[in-house]
Design an enzyme around this catalytic site. Structure first.
Site, PDB file in Angstrom:
ATOM      1  N   GLN A 293       0.838  -1.196   0.000  1.00 21.78           N
ATOM      2  CA  GLN A 293       0.000   0.000   0.000  1.00 21.78           C
ATOM      3  C   GLN A 293       0.874   1.248   0.000  1.00 21.78           C
ATOM      4  O   GLN A 293       0.623   2.195  -0.747  1.00 21.78           O
ATOM      5  CB  GLN A 293      -0.939  -0.024   1.210  1.00 21.78           C
ATOM      6  CG  GLN A 293      -1.948  -1.166   1.123  1.00 21.78           C
ATOM      7  CD  GLN A 293      -2.919  -1.221   2.270  1.00 21.78           C
ATOM      8  OE1 GLN A 293      -2.743  -0.549   3.289  1.00 21.78           O
ATOM      9  NE2 GLN A 293      -3.951  -2.035   2.140  1.00 21.78           N
TER      10      GLN A 293
ATOM     11  N   ASP B  47      -2.014 -11.637   4.920  1.00 20.54           N
ATOM     12  CA  ASP B  47      -3.447 -11.701   5.215  1.00 20.54           C
ATOM     13  C   ASP B  47      -3.899 -13.114   5.602  1.00 20.54           C
ATOM     14  O   ASP B  47      -5.044 -13.309   6.017  1.00 20.54           O
ATOM     15  CB  ASP B  47      -4.254 -11.193   4.014  1.00 20.54           C
ATOM     16  CG  ASP B  47      -4.000  -9.709   3.762  1.00 20.54           C
ATOM     17  OD1 ASP B  47      -3.681  -8.988   4.728  1.00 20.54           O
ATOM     18  OD2 ASP B  47      -4.110  -9.275   2.600  1.00 20.54           O
TER      19      ASP B  47
HETATM   20  C1  S3P Z   1      -2.694  -4.761   0.277  1.00 18.49           C
HETATM   21  C2  S3P Z   1      -1.494  -4.864   0.926  1.00 18.49           C
HETATM   22  C3  S3P Z   1      -1.341  -5.448   2.267  1.00 18.49           C
HETATM   23  C4  S3P Z   1      -2.537  -6.319   2.632  1.00 18.49           C
HETATM   24  C5  S3P Z   1      -3.843  -5.654   2.319  1.00 18.49           C
HETATM   25  C6  S3P Z   1      -3.946  -5.312   0.850  1.00 18.49           C
HETATM   26  C7  S3P Z   1      -2.735  -4.122  -1.046  1.00 18.49           C
HETATM   27  O1  S3P Z   1      -1.243  -4.399   3.215  1.00 18.49           O
HETATM   28  O2  S3P Z   1      -2.480  -6.655   4.005  1.00 18.49           O
HETATM   29  O3  S3P Z   1      -4.909  -6.519   2.664  1.00 18.49           O
HETATM   30  O4  S3P Z   1      -3.740  -4.256  -1.767  1.00 18.49           O
HETATM   31  O5  S3P Z   1      -1.749  -3.453  -1.402  1.00 18.49           O
HETATM   32  P1  S3P Z   1       0.155  -3.632   3.489  1.00 18.49           P
HETATM   33  O6  S3P Z   1       0.540  -2.979   2.232  1.00 18.49           O
HETATM   34  O7  S3P Z   1      -0.157  -2.620   4.556  1.00 18.49           O
HETATM   35  O8  S3P Z   1       1.105  -4.675   3.942  1.00 18.49           O
END
Ligand code: S3P
Length: 442
Positions: A179, A326
């Site tokens: 993210q 996840d």
């Molecule tokens: C996601 C990245 C992960 C994941 C989330 C979705 C994404 O989070 O846990 O459910 O779509 O980029 P983080 O980037 O905070 O690790």
């Protein structure tokens, strides 16, 4: 209390899981397809998009910002159709705050989307999202020239004031977060020069794989990604494969329910997402994969999983956690049935998900009589082969979809019903989860 918010009793499945199924579209890829299409010039065509409350938060957000969304529900439950983006004109000033609901991906990716535009956008979230850390995103975007109000805000609500004069940066991220990486790269699309982000370990790479489809010059390596700006984003055609994080619940249920044998088709087999399959294999679960195609640069295929009586514990190293982040709750439940101890190294990040998942795992497993504990950033689970589930258990989902589905597996694969509080939060990623499980049970 409305009907859906009543605690839900989950009865044991009447028979083993048997047969072939598919799972809804990948949540991460669906969010990206919607946001990137909104940013692009022209009308993009999407299919296989997940219809869930999280993805609807992204759809609602881009509509408020001026994108024209014409996605329609398909027979298989997915969304398909067109999105006409704002392109070079940019998003319009919304007439009120943008509500991101429970969706961290919507809020964090939007911060990158909004960075290059001189509008003021207040981002809000539900109770859970309003507690989740946002400084990790605002810090690099501020280095690029974006203003946030309040400037040092740790959590939503936050108002973003973008800038047309974004600076390209080289950013060494303190954590492996797709993210965070995506927010920086999306801002970088409109910055002058190459924006680069480096990560301590590999996080999911859907952004790097998808941005070139929209005409953005992108390079990516093991723990690094770059975009060259300013780029002109054009429309694209995106097909979303099934979500491995949803498939994980079916595969783990099959591993635990005697007599089960399932095949889950058209699931993303992107290696940045399939860490849970490697872990299950290392735990002695009978699980295999077969590649059947690719959607753009995203590989997909069939996951097959069977009942596996001889499960044993294993150690999952910290640098692999992002590839199964996840799936830690459901893998923890499998570990609770294993011979020996399972150790997840460096899982502190689980405290900052839709709920404090580390605390929830330890307390939920304690209800089952299974010993689980944390030491520093590591999670330990001492498995109990032949675990007998006590009658009358009530699990609190804490409004967290992955916890609701994890604890429901206790009832579905066991011999006694369990009750789950706030089960309806499964709408975030897998609204038809229970129906799909019941359909597979023979
Ligand atoms: C996601 C990245 C992960 C994941 C989330 C979705 C994404 O989070 O846990 O459910 O779509 O980029 P983080 O980037 O905070 O690790």
């Amino acid at each position: 209390m409305s009907d859906e918010r009543k605690p839900k009793v989950i009865e044991p499945l009447h028979g083993p899981l048997d047969g072939t199924c598919s799972v809804p579209g990948d949540k991460s890829i669906s969010h990206r397809a919607i946001l990137f299409s909104a940013m692009a010039e022209g009308t993009s065509r999407l299919e296989g998009v997940l219809d869930s409350s999280d993805v609807r938060a992204s759809i609602g957000a881009v509509q408020k910002l001026g994108a024209k969304v014409a996605l329609e529900k398909q027979i298989d439950g997915s969304l398909a159709g067109g999105i006409e983006g704002w392109g070079a004109e940019g998003p319009k000033q919304p007439d009120g705050p943008i509500y991101c609901g429970n969706s961290g991906t919507t809020a964090r990716l939007l911060m990158g989307v909004l960075a290059p535009w001189e509008i003021d956008v207040r981002l809000e979230g539900d109770e859970s999202l309003s507690k989740r850390p946002m400084r990790r995103i605002t810090a690099p975007l501020m280095k690029m020239g974006v203003d946030f109000d309040p400037a040092g805000a740790e959590t939503l609500p936050i108002t973003e004031h973008g800038t047309k004069c974004l600076k390209a940066i080289k950013y060494d991220s303190p954590m492996a977060s797709a993210q965070l990486k995506t927010a920086v790269l999306l801002a970088g699309v409109y910055a002058n020069g190459v924006t680069e982000i480096n990560e301590p370990s590999v996080s999911r790479n859907h952004t790097e794989l998808m941005l070139p489809e929209y005409g953005v010059e992108t390079t990516a390596g093991e723990r690094t990604a770059q975009v060259k700006g300013p780029a002109k984003m054009h429309s694209a055609e995106i097909r979303v494969p099934g979500d491995p994080s949803s498939a994980a619940f079916i595969a783990c249920a099959a591993a635990l329910k005697p007599g089960s044998a399932v095949h889950i088709e058209n699931v993303s087999l992107n290696t940045a997402r399939t860490g849970f399959l490697i872990t299950l294999e290392r735990m002695g679960v009978d699980v295999t994969t077969r590649h059947t195609g690719s959607a753009g640069k995203e590989p997909y295929g069939t996951i097959s999983a069977c009942y596996s009586p001889g499960i044993h514990g294993c150690e999952i190293p910290g640098h692999k956690i992002a590839s199964l982040v996840d799936e830690v709750p459901v893998l923890s439940l499998v570990a609770a049935h294993a011979h020996g101890i399972t150790v997840f190294r460096n899982v502190e990040e689980l405290r900052a998900k839709e709920s404090d998942r580390l605390d929830a795992i330890v307390k939920g497993l304690a209800q089952l009589g299974v010993d689980a504990w944390t030491e520093g950033a590591d999670l330990f689970i001492e498995g109990q082969p032949g675990l007998e589930v006590p009658e009358g258990l009530v699990f609190d989902s804490r409004g967290d979809h992955r916890l609701a589905m994890t604890w429901s597996l206790v009832g579905l694969t066991g011999k006694v019903p369990v009750t789950i509080k706030d089960f309806e939060c499964v709408d975030v990623s897998y609204p038809d989860f229970l129906e799909d499980m019941e359909r597979l049970s023979k």
